[in-house]
Structures are given as structure tokens and as C-alpha cells.
Design an enzyme around this catalytic site. Structure first.
Site, PDB file in Angstrom:
ATOM      1  CG  ASP A   1      85.345 -51.124  72.773  1.00  0.00           C
ATOM      2  OD1 ASP A   1      85.065 -50.784  73.928  1.00  0.00           O
ATOM      3  OD2 ASP A   1      84.493 -51.524  71.944  1.00  0.00           O
TER       4      ASP A   1
ATOM      5  CG  HIS B   1      84.596 -51.199  83.245  1.00  0.00           C
ATOM      6  ND1 HIS B   1      84.240 -52.516  83.110  1.00  0.00           N
ATOM      7  CD2 HIS B   1      84.560 -50.943  84.574  1.00  0.00           C
ATOM      8  CE1 HIS B   1      83.979 -53.036  84.307  1.00  0.00           C
ATOM      9  NE2 HIS B   1      84.164 -52.096  85.208  1.00  0.00           N
TER      10      HIS B   1
HETATM   11  P1  ADQ Z   1      80.517 -51.053  76.221  1.00  0.00           P
HETATM   12  O1  ADQ Z   1      81.146 -49.881  75.544  1.00  0.00           O
HETATM   13  O2  ADQ Z   1      79.065 -50.927  76.473  1.00  0.00           O
HETATM   14  O3  ADQ Z   1      81.270 -51.421  77.580  1.00  0.00           O
HETATM   15  P2  ADQ Z   1      80.902 -53.900  75.301  1.00  0.00           P
HETATM   16  O4  ADQ Z   1      82.107 -54.403  75.991  1.00  0.00           O
HETATM   17  O5  ADQ Z   1      80.774 -54.409  73.917  1.00  0.00           O
HETATM   18  O6  ADQ Z   1      80.823 -52.314  75.231  1.00  0.00           O
HETATM   19  O7  ADQ Z   1      79.661 -54.382  76.142  1.00  0.00           O
HETATM   20  C1  ADQ Z   1      78.362 -54.146  75.706  1.00  0.00           C
HETATM   21  C2  ADQ Z   1      77.402 -55.180  76.311  1.00  0.00           C
HETATM   22  O8  ADQ Z   1      76.076 -54.770  76.007  1.00  0.00           O
HETATM   23  C3  ADQ Z   1      77.598 -56.572  75.729  1.00  0.00           C
HETATM   24  O9  ADQ Z   1      77.418 -57.525  76.723  1.00  0.00           O
HETATM   25  C4  ADQ Z   1      76.488 -56.669  74.659  1.00  0.00           C
HETATM   26  O10 ADQ Z   1      75.967 -57.962  74.469  1.00  0.00           O
HETATM   27  C5  ADQ Z   1      75.429 -55.757  75.221  1.00  0.00           C
HETATM   28  N1  ADQ Z   1      74.734 -55.119  74.088  1.00  0.00           N
HETATM   29  C6  ADQ Z   1      75.258 -54.306  73.174  1.00  0.00           C
HETATM   30  N2  ADQ Z   1      74.329 -53.962  72.262  1.00  0.00           N
HETATM   31  C7  ADQ Z   1      73.204 -54.597  72.615  1.00  0.00           C
HETATM   32  C8  ADQ Z   1      71.889 -54.680  72.065  1.00  0.00           C
HETATM   33  N3  ADQ Z   1      71.552 -54.046  70.952  1.00  0.00           N
HETATM   34  N4  ADQ Z   1      70.990 -55.419  72.711  1.00  0.00           N
HETATM   35  C9  ADQ Z   1      71.326 -56.069  73.843  1.00  0.00           C
HETATM   36  N5  ADQ Z   1      72.533 -56.067  74.380  1.00  0.00           N
HETATM   37  C10 ADQ Z   1      73.460 -55.340  73.787  1.00  0.00           C
HETATM   38  C11 ADQ Z   1      82.333 -50.832  78.347  1.00  0.00           C
HETATM   39  C12 ADQ Z   1      83.641 -50.573  77.594  1.00  0.00           C
HETATM   40  C13 ADQ Z   1      84.128 -51.848  76.923  1.00  0.00           C
HETATM   41  C14 ADQ Z   1      84.268 -52.966  77.959  1.00  0.00           C
HETATM   42  C15 ADQ Z   1      83.011 -53.074  78.815  1.00  0.00           C
HETATM   43  C16 ADQ Z   1      83.218 -54.025  79.983  1.00  0.00           C
HETATM   44  O11 ADQ Z   1      83.474 -49.536  76.630  1.00  0.00           O
HETATM   45  O12 ADQ Z   1      85.355 -51.653  76.263  1.00  0.00           O
HETATM   46  O13 ADQ Z   1      84.490 -54.193  77.294  1.00  0.00           O
HETATM   47  O14 ADQ Z   1      82.630 -51.820  79.346  1.00  0.00           O
HETATM   48  O15 ADQ Z   1      84.320 -53.638  80.745  1.00  0.00           O
END
Ligand code: ADQ
Length: 464
Positions: A369, A157
Site C-alpha cells: 500500500d 499515491h
Molecule cells: P486507497 O487504496 O483507497 O488509497 P486508503 O489510503 O486506505 O486506500 O484510503 C481509503 C479512504 O477511503 C480512507 O479515507 C477511508 O476512510 C475511506 N474508506 C475506505 N473504505 C471505506 C468505507 N467502507 N466507507 C467509507 N469510507 C471508506 C490510495 C492508495 C493508498 C494511499 C491513498 C492516499 O492506495 O496507499 O494512502 O491513496 O494517497
């Protein structure tokens, strides 16, 4: 149909109705419900003394959740230590932040072996095992050493770093040998895939055969495996309809009332140093300094719930952001306007959908990311007749698919400020065109497509 066995560091909360919020959890559950199977991993609980000996099993229909509590030492060495203080910064190109220690590397191996020991007796010969993320790279090799011959796939991921960066890790060859124990290794983007292939070409005696569909057949460490990019995505249709109803929700109304007609820029991230938050705050400051017409006309809402709070770098970034937002607000605030609304809390999916839809600009500027799902969520939640503009880091995997966003270099604070200005004044016609193009991508490649293409490729294993 073969059963699917999903292995991830954390098993998503079993109470589906409530928190199964993350896109990954939804995707994994959908896959598991289709085939039946097991979801195996850490419960999220830390216990004093040794890690739990037997997994706790909960059956829900054809699906079994099997979870284990981690002992304090295992948690410190495997999770806080090697996974989050070595691999996470390394894979995000933050060499200055990595801790290297034999103790945590051994703890990482030990916990992977212990997990594999607990899963092996639960496996049936025809099962397909799908392992997720950097915490569990050695898991497949550990299972194979116990005689398991099932089809095994891994999905990373995070980004996969360039070989020069990876080689900072002592025993990097061992880590890649462990990765090669799987039949299928999935990455988010062609860039990650190419970095992996280059490592195989230049750091091992392995061979890489590029196939017409962009995937690569790898022969290395006496194994043959397929490596391919599977860009993860969101439940596009579901978010579109959620955002439509959330647009009229109480939370959205309250947010709009509080803006009193001002424009809104939104950022939503886990509080992590990879997300580029200090640079983002500075870019907003630069916008206010360079384009003063936005003073008292634009608010920036940054939602950033703390994560990994036992790791010192996460405590440091939290302090830095509190100071920075305080300083910027002190510099520009008026008696009736606070420029940055900085919140260390999380919101439910529905509330977030309404916030995204209200925001004129989605500001997503990680320094690195794997994908970044927030970028995709922001786009899916827009009103197609009057959409906001996505400002997106070129170092997020999502930038490979969402080329119609305003793509920025997150290190270039002045450049990001200029992109914000461009987003804020962009005519409606251009906003609609960009949004429609991105929606075509997100509809064609949603989370269901991601899951099905991965499981389909795993079904075709072994590749040797
Ligand atoms: P993350 O680093 O956690 O994931 P991201 O892909 O943006 O980053 O996913 C975060 C998830 O958490 C999103 O669905 C978002 O809506 C939710 N989220 C974030 N902040 C929030 C908040 N304040 N309240 C509620 N929900 C919140 C890791 C990798 C990424 C990759 C994903 C999936 O770092 O690059 O895209 O896994 O593979």
C-alpha cells in the site's frame, strides 16, 4: 500568489457538504481555496462514442471545476486497461495479475494527451500544476509538448516499485522519461523514493544527488527535477473531535448493543486485491483456532465496498472473500454469534469514526500500500484513555511512521494471528503509550502539513 491547478483522474464530487469525504479531496480543496485555481479531470461519467470535447466548467468562488466525460473506448483502454490492469498491479508487485497490451498503453497516452489538450488553453503563465497519481504520469510531458512552461509537480499515491519489477513493463524507460518531465515528483516514503532513484542510477544515464533533507536532485532525460517523500496524512484534529461525538451516535450505540460485551476487531478497505483481505480472514480464523478463548468473545467487522467492478480480478476477489467468510463463519459460528461480519458497503466518515473508536483492534494488513489512510484514521479516532491497538502491515507506507503499532508481515497468517492475540491482551498502560506516540506523529504531520510542504516545494521550482 500563483494559482494552483490540480489534475486528478477523478474530480471529487462538487457537492462538498456530502461526499468530500476522502482525505485527498479535503486537502486538495483546502489548497485550491487558498490560492484559487482549477480542479481538472474526469467527471466519472462514461458516454457512448467519443470522449467529451469541451470541459464542463463550474465556478465556486475562486475555484473552477473543469470535468470531462470519457468515451467508452477511452474508459476501457486508459482507465480499466492500462491504469488498472497494468500499472496498478505492477506498482503493487502483483506481476501475475498484469495485462500487457500496446492497445491499452496507446489508449493511456491518447487520453493523457487529450486531457492535456483540454487543460492547456485554461492555463496562465504563472500557474502551478499539481498532477495526481498513476493514471496521469504522461500528462506533464504532454503539456510540455504543447509549449506549457509552468511549474509542474506530480504526486504518486501508490508505491513506486523496485527497478527489477518495473522493468517487466515494456517501454518502462518511456514511462520514467514521462515522469521526469515534471519539476517535482513526490512519493509517500523514502523507500519509494529510493526505488525511483535506483531506477535513474541503474537503468538510465541519469545522476542522483542526495540532499541533506532526504530529497534527491535528479538529472535525467535532459531535465533536472526534485524527487522527495511527502507522506500523505489525515485531518487529525478534525477526526479526533469527530470520533468523540460519534462515540455517542446512534450507529455506534447500535454496534455496541449488537456486540453484547464482545470485543471487536475492525478492518475497513476498498475491496482490492492489494489489501490482503483473504490472508486477513485466514489470520482471524487462525486466531480462533489457536486461541480458543476468543470463540464467542470476539467479532471481526470487515467493511469492504466494491471498487473497479469492470476489472475481472476485482470480481474474482469479491467471490473469493464471500466464500471464505462463509466457510469461516460456518466453521466457528454459534447460534448467537457470527465471527466475521463482512459488509460490501461504505459508510459516512462520522459513522466510520464511531466504529473505529468502538473497535479494540484496527487490523490493517495490505500486501502493499502506498500509505494506507485507514491506519492513521483508526489511531486518531481512539479514546486516549482507553485506546485500541493498531495491527499494521510492514508493507503499508504508514508503517514507516507508525512504528508503535504492532507491525506484521501480512503473508504470515500465523504471525498475524499471534499479533491479534497480543493486541487483545495488551495492558492499558502499554496501549496508551503506543497510542500517544502515534498521535504525536499524526498531529505534527497531518494533511495540512502534507499539502503545505508539497506546494511549498513546487513553488521553489524549477530546480534546474
Ligand atoms: P486507497 O487504496 O483507497 O488509497 P486508503 O489510503 O486506505 O486506500 O484510503 C481509503 C479512504 O477511503 C480512507 O479515507 C477511508 O476512510 C475511506 N474508506 C475506505 N473504505 C471505506 C468505507 N467502507 N466507507 C467509507 N469510507 C471508506 C490510495 C492508495 C493508498 C494511499 C491513498 C492516499 O492506495 O496507499 O494512502 O491513496 O494517497
Amino acid at each position: 500568489m500563483s494559482r494552483l491547478v490540480v489534475v486528478s483522474n477523478r474530480v471529487a464530487p462538487i457537492d462538498e457538504g456530502k461526499q468530500a469525504a476522502g482525505g485527498l479531496a479535503v486537502a486538495v480543496l483546502a489548497a485550491l481555496k487558498k490560492t484559487g485555481g482549477i480542479w481538472f479531470g474526469w467527471s466519472g461519467n462514461v458516454v457512448e462514442g467519443e470522449s467529451q470535447d469541451e470541459p464542463r466548467r463550474t465556478d465556486v468562488g475562486r475555484l473552477t471545476y473543469a470535468t470531462l466525460d470519457l468515451g467508452r473506448r477511452d474508459f476501457e483502454e486508459y482507465y480499466n486497461g492500462f491504469a488498472n490492469q497494468t500499472l496498478w498491479p505492477l506498482f503493487h508487485y502483483r506481476l501475475g495479475l498484469i495485462e500487457v497490451s500496446r492497445r491499452t498503453r496507446e489508449g493511456y497516452k491518447r487520453v493523457n494527451g487529450y486531457f492535456a489538450d483540454r487543460l492547456a488553453p485554461l492555463l496562465r503563465p504563472d500557474d502551478m500544476v499539481w498532477v495526481h497519481d498513476y493514471h496521469l504520469i504522461p500528462f506533464g510531458e504532454e503539456l510540455r509538448q504543447k509549449g506549457c512552461q509552468q511549474r509542474m509537480g506530480f504526486f504518486l499515491h501508490t508505491p513506486f516499485p523496485a527497478p527489477e519489477v518495473l522493468s517487466v513493463l515494456p517501454n518502462h524507460r518511456e514511462l520514467i522519461r514521462e515522469l521526469c518531465a515534471y519539476d517535482l515528483v513526490g512519493f509517500h516514503t523514502q523507500v519509494d523514493l529510493r526505488c525511483f532513484a535506483n531506477y535513474i542510477r541503474f537503468e538510465t544515464n541519469g545522476e542522483v544527488e542526495e540532499r541533506a533533507d532526504g530529497s534527491m536532485l535528479i538529472r535525467a532525460f535532459d531535465r533536472t527535477l526534485l524527487a522527495r517523500a511527502f507522506p500523505i496524512s489525515i485531518d487529525t484534529a478534525n477526526l479526533e473531535s469527530l470520533a468523540q461525538t460519534a462515540a455517542r451516535s446512534r450507529h455506534t450505540e447500535r454496534l455496541k448493543e449488537s456486540l453484547v460485551g464482545r470485543r471487536l476487531i475492525i478492518g475497513v478497505d476498498r475491496l482490492d486485491y492489494s489489501k490482503g483481505l483473504p490472508q486477513r480472514f485466514q489470520a482471524f480464523e487462525q486466531l480462533l483456532a489457536s486461541y480458543q478463548e476468543h470463540c464467542n468473545r470476539v467479532s471481526f467487522l470487515q467493511v469492504a465496498p466494491p471498487s473497479r467492478e469492470d476489472v475481472p480480478e476485482y470480481i474474482a476477489i469479491r467471490r473469493e472473500l464471500s466464500e471464505l467468510s462463509g466457510r469461516i463463519n460456518g466453521r466457528f459460528a454459534e447460534f448467537d454469534w457470527v465471527p466475521i461480519r463482512y459488509l460490501n458497503k461504505s459508510f459516512g466518515r462520522r459513522v466510520l469514526a464511531g466504529f473505529y473508536r468502538t473497535a479494540n483492534v484496527g487490523l490493517v494488513t495490505p500486501l502493499r500500500d502506498g500509505m494506507n489512510l485507514v491506519a492513521k484514521e483508526y489511531v486518531a479516532c481512539q479514546d486516549p484513555d482507553d485506546p485500541g491497538v493498531l495491527v499494521l502491515s510492514c508493507f503499508a507506507g504508514a508503517a514507516r511512521e507508525l512504528g508503535e503499532a504492532l507491525i506484521v508481515n501480512p503473508f504470515d497468517v500465523e504471525g498475524v494471528a499471534d499479533a491479534l492475540q497480543r493486541a487483545l491482551i495488551m495492558p492499558q498502560g502499554e496501549r496508551k503509550e503506543r497510542h500517544a506516540a502515534m498521535m504525536r506523529t499524526l498531529r505534527a504531520h497531518d494533511i495540512g502539513w502534507w499539502r503545505e510542504s508539497y506546494v511549498d516545494a513546487l513553488t521553489r521550482a524549477p530546480y534546474g
